[in-house]
Design a protein around this motif. Structure first.
Motif, short mmCIF file in Angstrom:
data_model
loop_
_atom_site.label_atom_id
_atom_site.label_comp_id
_atom_site.label_asym_id
_atom_site.label_seq_id
_atom_site.Cartn_x
_atom_site.Cartn_y
_atom_site.Cartn_z
N GLY A 47 0.93 -1.29 0.04
CA GLY A 47 0.05 0.03 -0.07
C GLY A 47 0.76 1.28 0.08
N ILE A 48 0.12 2.50 0.39
CA ILE A 48 0.73 3.61 0.26
C ILE A 48 0.46 4.32 1.50
CG2 ILE A 48 0.73 5.89 -0.99
CD1 ILE A 48 -0.18 4.28 -3.44
N ILE A 49 1.51 5.08 2.02
CA ILE A 49 1.16 6.05 2.97
C ILE A 49 1.35 7.46 2.58
CG2 ILE A 49 2.04 6.80 5.51
CD1 ILE A 49 3.56 4.04 5.62
N LEU A 50 0.08 8.27 3.16
CA LEU A 50 -0.08 9.35 2.39
C LEU A 50 -0.04 10.54 3.46
CD1 LEU A 50 -2.92 8.27 0.03
CD2 LEU A 50 -0.63 8.94 -0.78
N SER A 51 0.00 11.90 3.22
CA SER A 51 -0.41 12.63 4.13
C SER A 51 -1.48 13.59 3.61
CB SER A 51 0.90 13.64 4.07
OG SER A 51 0.62 14.90 4.88
N VAL A 52 -2.34 13.70 4.03
CA VAL A 52 -3.70 14.57 3.56
C VAL A 52 -4.15 15.41 4.61
CG1 VAL A 52 -5.95 14.32 2.61
CG2 VAL A 52 -4.50 12.58 2.27
N LYS A 53 -4.41 16.71 4.33
CA LYS A 53 -4.50 17.77 5.24
C LYS A 53 -3.74 17.70 6.56
CE LYS A 53 -9.39 18.39 3.69
NZ LYS A 53 -10.79 18.34 3.86
N GLY A 54 -2.59 17.40 6.47
CA GLY A 54 -1.70 17.39 7.59
C GLY A 54 -1.75 15.85 8.44
N VAL A 55 -2.55 14.76 7.78
CA VAL A 55 -2.64 13.84 8.71
C VAL A 55 -2.25 12.62 8.10
CG1 VAL A 55 -4.61 12.17 9.49
CG2 VAL A 55 -5.04 14.47 9.68
N ARG A 56 -1.59 11.89 8.27
CA ARG A 56 -0.83 10.45 7.67
C ARG A 56 -1.93 9.41 7.71
NH1 ARG A 56 5.40 10.12 8.60
NH2 ARG A 56 6.15 12.09 7.70
N LEU A 57 -2.34 8.78 6.51
CA LEU A 57 -2.90 7.90 6.49
C LEU A 57 -2.34 6.75 5.57
CD1 LEU A 57 -5.35 7.86 3.87
CD2 LEU A 57 -5.90 9.89 5.51
N ALA A 58 -2.91 5.19 5.48
CA ALA A 58 -2.47 4.48 4.49
C ALA A 58 -3.76 3.96 3.88
CB ALA A 58 -1.83 3.21 5.50
N LEU A 59 -3.35 3.50 2.73
CA LEU A 59 -4.36 2.88 1.66
C LEU A 59 -3.57 1.73 1.00
CD1 LEU A 59 -5.66 5.90 -0.32
CD2 LEU A 59 -6.84 4.83 1.63
N ASN A 60 -4.61 0.98 0.91
CA ASN A 60 -4.05 -0.23 0.17
C ASN A 60 -4.18 0.03 -1.30
OD1 ASN A 60 -6.58 -0.98 -1.01
ND2 ASN A 60 -7.24 -2.49 0.53
N ARG A 61 -3.32 -0.84 -2.09
CA ARG A 61 -3.37 -0.30 -3.61
C ARG A 61 -4.51 -0.34 -4.33
NH1 ARG A 61 0.88 1.10 -5.53
NH2 ARG A 61 2.78 0.66 -4.34
N GLY A 62 -5.65 -1.16 -3.86
CA GLY A 62 -6.94 -1.13 -4.42
C GLY A 62 -7.68 0.13 -4.36
N LEU A 63 -7.63 0.70 -3.14
CA LEU A 63 -8.31 1.99 -2.92
C LEU A 63 -7.63 2.88 -3.47
CD1 LEU A 63 -9.42 2.05 0.81
CD2 LEU A 63 -11.03 2.00 -1.06
N ALA A 64 -6.04 2.99 -3.64
CA ALA A 64 -5.31 3.88 -4.15
C ALA A 64 -5.44 4.16 -5.64
CB ALA A 64 -3.86 3.65 -3.81
N HIS A 65 -5.85 2.89 -6.26
CA HIS A 65 -6.12 3.03 -7.71
C HIS A 65 -7.42 3.52 -8.13
CE1 HIS A 65 -4.61 1.45 -11.54
NE2 HIS A 65 -5.97 1.10 -11.71
N ARG A 66 -8.23 3.66 -7.18
CA ARG A 66 -9.26 4.39 -7.38
C ARG A 66 -9.53 6.01 -7.40
NH1 ARG A 66 -13.87 1.05 -7.11
NH2 ARG A 66 -13.28 -1.05 -6.41
N ILE A 67 -8.20 6.50 -7.26
CA ILE A 67 -8.14 7.82 -7.02
C ILE A 67 -7.28 8.28 -8.06
CG2 ILE A 67 -7.25 9.82 -5.48
CD1 ILE A 67 -7.60 7.83 -2.96
N ASN A 68 -7.89 9.31 -8.68
CA ASN A 68 -7.28 9.97 -10.05
C ASN A 68 -6.59 11.21 -9.48
OD1 ASN A 68 -7.91 7.90 -11.99
ND2 ASN A 68 -9.68 8.75 -12.10
N VAL A 69 -5.28 11.39 -10.08
CA VAL A 69 -4.33 12.32 -9.43
C VAL A 69 -3.73 13.16 -10.60
CG1 VAL A 69 -4.18 11.63 -7.23
CG2 VAL A 69 -2.38 11.36 -8.75
#
Length: 70
Positions: A47-69
């Motif tokens: 998975g991926i560890i992200l910083s969103v709005k100053g908060v760190r969270l982890a997403l598995n690859r399946g969820l991360a693949h659903r977010i287009n950036v």
């Protein structure tokens, strides 16, 4: 490009979400709103560890693949 294709240290902007309404709402609740800046802090095969709005969270690859950036 899906968020799952990003590398450590990249900062990107959320463009859109994919999936059914329940999945989209879950991602919105986590802070993945169109226009939101996201920084990739860690990246592994699980998975991926992200910083969103100053908060760190982890997403598995399946969820991360659903977010287009960009």
């Amino acid at each position: 490009m899906p968020l799952s294709f990003t590398q450590i240290g990249e900062t990107c902007t959320v463009l859109s979400l994919q999936g059914d309404d329940t999945m989209k709402q879950h991602l919105l609740d986590l802070g993945f709103i169109a226009g939101q800046t996201v920084q990739v802090v860690g990246n592994s095969s699980q998975g991926i560890i992200l910083s969103v709005k100053g908060v760190r969270l982890a997403l598995n690859r399946g969820l991360a693949h659903r977010i287009n950036v960009a």
